[in-house]
Design a protein around this motif. Structure first.
Motif, mmCIF file in Angstrom:
data_model
loop_
_atom_site.group_PDB
_atom_site.id
_atom_site.type_symbol
_atom_site.label_atom_id
_atom_site.label_comp_id
_atom_site.label_asym_id
_atom_site.label_seq_id
_atom_site.Cartn_x
_atom_site.Cartn_y
_atom_site.Cartn_z
ATOM 1 N N PHE A 96 -23.138 -3.754 -8.900
ATOM 2 C CA PHE A 96 -22.651 -4.482 -7.732
ATOM 3 C C PHE A 96 -23.573 -4.300 -6.542
ATOM 4 O O PHE A 96 -24.475 -3.476 -6.525
ATOM 5 C CB PHE A 96 -21.243 -4.012 -7.364
ATOM 6 N N ASP A 98 -22.886 -3.395 -3.174
ATOM 7 C CA ASP A 98 -22.799 -2.327 -2.183
ATOM 8 C C ASP A 98 -22.483 -0.999 -2.853
ATOM 9 O O ASP A 98 -21.351 -0.750 -3.246
ATOM 10 C CB ASP A 98 -21.718 -2.674 -1.154
ATOM 11 N N MET A 101 -19.438 1.070 -2.002
ATOM 12 C CA MET A 101 -18.090 0.627 -2.321
ATOM 13 C C MET A 101 -17.788 0.650 -3.825
ATOM 14 O O MET A 101 -16.628 0.542 -4.212
ATOM 15 C CB MET A 101 -17.861 -0.807 -1.816
ATOM 16 N N THR A 102 -18.814 0.781 -4.667
ATOM 17 C CA THR A 102 -18.536 0.566 -6.086
ATOM 18 C C THR A 102 -18.015 1.804 -6.799
ATOM 19 O O THR A 102 -17.396 1.695 -7.838
ATOM 20 C CB THR A 102 -19.776 0.074 -6.856
ATOM 21 N N LEU A 103 -18.296 2.979 -6.253
ATOM 22 C CA LEU A 103 -17.779 4.176 -6.912
ATOM 23 C C LEU A 103 -16.469 4.559 -6.245
ATOM 24 O O LEU A 103 -16.340 4.463 -5.022
ATOM 25 C CB LEU A 103 -18.794 5.314 -6.798
ATOM 26 N N ALA A 164 -24.526 4.123 -10.189
ATOM 27 C CA ALA A 164 -23.923 2.888 -10.699
ATOM 28 C C ALA A 164 -24.783 2.316 -11.829
ATOM 29 O O ALA A 164 -24.258 1.842 -12.843
ATOM 30 C CB ALA A 164 -23.764 1.873 -9.576
ATOM 31 N N MET B 217 -10.710 -3.831 -3.652
ATOM 32 C CA MET B 217 -11.908 -3.037 -3.416
ATOM 33 C C MET B 217 -12.893 -3.183 -4.573
ATOM 34 O O MET B 217 -12.517 -3.401 -5.718
ATOM 35 C CB MET B 217 -11.551 -1.557 -3.256
ATOM 36 N N ASP B 218 -14.163 -3.020 -4.230
ATOM 37 C CA ASP B 218 -15.214 -3.123 -5.243
ATOM 38 C C ASP B 218 -15.048 -2.088 -6.345
ATOM 39 O O ASP B 218 -15.361 -2.356 -7.495
ATOM 40 C CB ASP B 218 -16.585 -2.940 -4.582
ATOM 41 N N TYR B 219 -14.540 -0.892 -5.977
ATOM 42 C CA TYR B 219 -14.489 0.131 -7.013
ATOM 43 C C TYR B 219 -13.476 -0.220 -8.098
ATOM 44 O O TYR B 219 -13.625 0.199 -9.250
ATOM 45 C CB TYR B 219 -14.229 1.534 -6.432
ATOM 46 N N VAL B 220 -12.463 -1.030 -7.753
ATOM 47 C CA VAL B 220 -11.524 -1.483 -8.781
ATOM 48 C C VAL B 220 -12.200 -2.514 -9.676
ATOM 49 O O VAL B 220 -12.100 -2.458 -10.902
ATOM 50 C CB VAL B 220 -10.248 -2.063 -8.134
ATOM 51 N N PHE B 222 -15.346 -2.753 -10.185
ATOM 52 C CA PHE B 222 -16.364 -2.033 -10.966
ATOM 53 C C PHE B 222 -15.701 -1.305 -12.137
ATOM 54 O O PHE B 222 -16.230 -1.297 -13.249
ATOM 55 C CB PHE B 222 -17.110 -1.042 -10.065
#
Lengths: 327, 324
Positions: A96, A98, A101-103, A164, B217-220, B222
């Motif tokens: 992704f 950003d 925000m992805t972890l 990531a 959210m992005d982490y979801v 992902f």
């Protein structure tokens, strides 16, 4: 040989109360083993939605309204959610934009990596940890064993993006969809990550779709390029040829708006106007209101994507053929 | 972590000291207990003897210092009315209030979290809308009215559950508990529901808001892109994030529940601290009022500390220097 991924006439539409938003409308392309396709466009041109369509994560009210996504010969649009989940993170991975925000902020790195291993492989927790540690080492994270215990907030942005990427690599996927993974990083880190991505594809034969709005990234990284505008691919071809001699006026405009050493001191050319709303696209060519070459004919029909030169596709009635010939 | 705890404890002591002064002054301002305690027929000598024996002849600051000195030794004065140590009176009633408050909080979590989770994951379904409408009722209906309705329906008309008192109790570790006997538990149900209605609504709304925020959210996304099962995404990735606000609010609310269980205890004649304080205020039993307020202050301070510590366990970003 069948390409790793072949997208045919993909349509992903969002059915909102205000109307149907055609975020992706009749998009076709193919990516072969070990090659990188640069998917380029402005914000809202549909490049990210294309990526999510392939991996099957388009959220309602959006859905794939037509077309086929052939992954190693299997049509992903016909697969069940269960079967898709088996592929996700396993054969098809996504990175992704950003990394901040992805972890998940409240889970340790090892938790987030081990769960990914165990989601697709029956193995012990210790073995999964070992795989995770090796993956961290592979993307250049120093002392991976210790870093497994860390939380995401203890990493810098560049390191998080490496984590990531390590997660994406865990199962040695056949296809990686990278959605602007270097946009949020500073330039030196960006360079390192690009170099590693390129090496990875060449070595392991992974196919990659690199989504970006940055033409200079694509120029250095990709083999092929597909330029998207208002949900459609407007130009497609080998990256060097397209950037040297673009056929579509929009591609030319994009290239013209990149700062260059050759035109130092001269004001940057810009494309006039704004991207149209996808809600009510006018008849005919979506770019015509901003296009210097537009004629009445452009308003009448939606131009088809056409092979103007061998391997060179463009969706335009008045392509820059003269430039292509000169090149 | 140790440094942090030490600093927090010193802060807590400061808060308790400041509160003791405020409470003492506040209660002093309410009225003169002599008028209520001493019979109007008593003559001047008797009056003065009584005033002196209660320590009310000293100047205010001296009264405060005496109070403070004794408080440090665990003596918060004797009740004017019961002629018993005020602290013991309160501690005797505390288990009743505590078990009610704990029952209400547990109910709020057991009922509120799943409903909020459901409403957050399926915001457009009819069931979710019903849950949210119900939570508005839970917020806005006054406690005393709901209490009376509960008695009317379940105690009077249906006759399923008792409406007053604690029922049978069992003594464990020198303290009497109701929830360990079937009879006592049945006495607890109505007041606990009454007390938890507001909290259930609160937990529902908090959970729903948290889930809806986290799902975007992005982490979801992902986590889904990693091929995790929907259950793992919701119950590990989303849940751990929404627990942070829920724990904070429920923890802080717990102090409030204990302090303000007055209404529920009065309606259901539950012999807890809330009922004691109301009775004490009516007869201006100053030591009991002061002792009650001090106990509540202490309780708030302790709860805040526990919430802070829980918070650092849940959220690694606020985890304090050094490895926890």
């Amino acid at each position: 040989m069948t390409p790793t991924l072949e997208v045919r006439n993909l349509r992903t539409h969002f059915f909102t109360r205000a109307g149907v938003v055609k975020a992706v409308d009749d998009v076709s392309f193919a990516v072969e083993r070990g090659r990188v396709l640069g998917l380029v466009g402005e914000s809202g041109s549909g490049k990210t939605v294309t990526g999510f369509s392939i991996i099957g994560l388009v959220d309602p009210p959006g859905r794939i309204a037509g077309g086929r996504i052939l992954f190693q010969g299997t049509d992903l649009t016909t697969l069940s959610e269960e079967a898709m989940r088996d592929l996700r993170g396993n054969r098809i991975a996504m990175i992704f934009q950003d990394p901040m925000m992805t972890l998940n902020p409240v889970l340790r790195i090892d938790t987030q990596m081990v769960e990914t291993v165990l989601a697709h492989r029956r193995t012990t927790r210790e073995e999964a940890r070992r795989i995770a540690r090796d993956a961290l080492g592979q993307v250049g994270i120093p002392s991976p064993e210790e870093r497994l215990h860390a939380y995401p907030h203890q990493f810098s942005g560049g390191m998080r993006q490496r984590v990531a990427i390590a997660i994406a690599l865990l199962h040695k996927p056949d296809l990686i969809i990278a959605d602007e993974p270097t946009t949020a990083l500073d330039v030196t880190i960006q360079g390192q990550i690009l170099a590693e991505a390129q090496k990875l594809c060449a070595e392991s034969g992974t196919a990659m779709i690199w989504i970006t709005h940055d033409l200079s990234v694509v120029a250095g990284l990709a083999d092929d390029i597909a330029v998207m505008y208002a949900g459609r691919v407007v130009e497609q071809g080998p990256v060097d040829e397209v950037l040297d001699a673009p056929l579509h006026p929009y591609t030319l405009g994009l290239i013209g708006s990149v700062p260059s050493r050759n035109r130092r001191g001269a004001p940057l050319r810009q494309i006039p106007g704004m991207t149209p709303s996808l809600l009510n696209l006018p008849e005919g060519c979506a770019f015509r209101a901003r296009c210097p070459r537009a004629t009445d004919a452009c308003a009448a029909v939606q131009p088809m994507i056409t092979e103007h030169r061998p391997g060179r596709f463009a969706r335009c009635i008045h392509p820059h053929l003269e430039a292509a010939e000169a090149a | 972590m140790t440094v942090y705890l030490l600093r927090r404890l010193i802060q807590a002591a400061g808060v308790v000291l400041a509160m003791s002064l405020l409470v003492f002054l506040g209660v002093y301002a309410i009225g003169d207990p002599v008028e209520i305690l001493i019979s109007p027929d008593a003559d001047q000598i008797e009056r003065e003897r009584a005033i002196r024996s209660l320590g009310l002849d000293l100047p205010l600051w001296e009264q405060y210092l005496v109070f403070l000195g004794k408080a440090l030794q665990g003596d918060l004065g004797r009740s004017f009315v019961f002629n018993e140590p005020a602290l013991r009176l309160i501690l005797d009633r505390m288990p009743a209030t505590l078990e009610l408050a704990v029952g209400a909080t547990v109910a709020a979590i057991i009922i509120g979290l799943p409903l909020g989770l459901y409403a957050g994951l399926r915001p457009d379904s009819a069931v979710s809308k019903a849950i949210m409408a119900g939570s508005i009722l839970g917020f806005s209906l006054p406690t005393f009215w709901v209490g009376l309705m509960l008695i009317m329906v379940f105690a009077v008309q249906l006759g399923w559950l008792p409406s007053t008192g604690r029922g049978e109790t069992v003594e464990v570790l020198g303290v009497r508990w109701s929830f360990l006997t079937w009879n006592g538990l049945s006495h607890m149900i109505l007041p606990a529901i009454n007390l938890s209605l507001f909290k259930i609504s609160l937990v529902i709304r908090l959970t729903r808001a948290g889930v809806r925020e986290a799902m975007l959210m992005d982490y979801v996304k992902f986590a889904r892109a990693k091929g995790l099962s929907p259950n793992r995404v919701v119950f590990v990735h989303v849940f751990k994030n929404i627990l942070i606000p829920v724990v904070t609010v429920v923890g802080l609310e717990f102090g409030g529940t204990i302090a303000f269980s007055v209404v529920t205890e009065s309606i259901f004649a539950w012999p807890g601290m809330g009922k004691l304080i109301i009775d004490s205020i009516n007869v201006l039993d100053r030591p009991v009022m002061v002792a009650y307020l001090m106990v509540i202050v202490l309780m708030f301070v302790v709860i805040n500390l526990v919430v802070d510590i829980t918070y650092t366990v849940l959220d690694p970003r606020v985890r304090l220097e050094g490895k926890a």
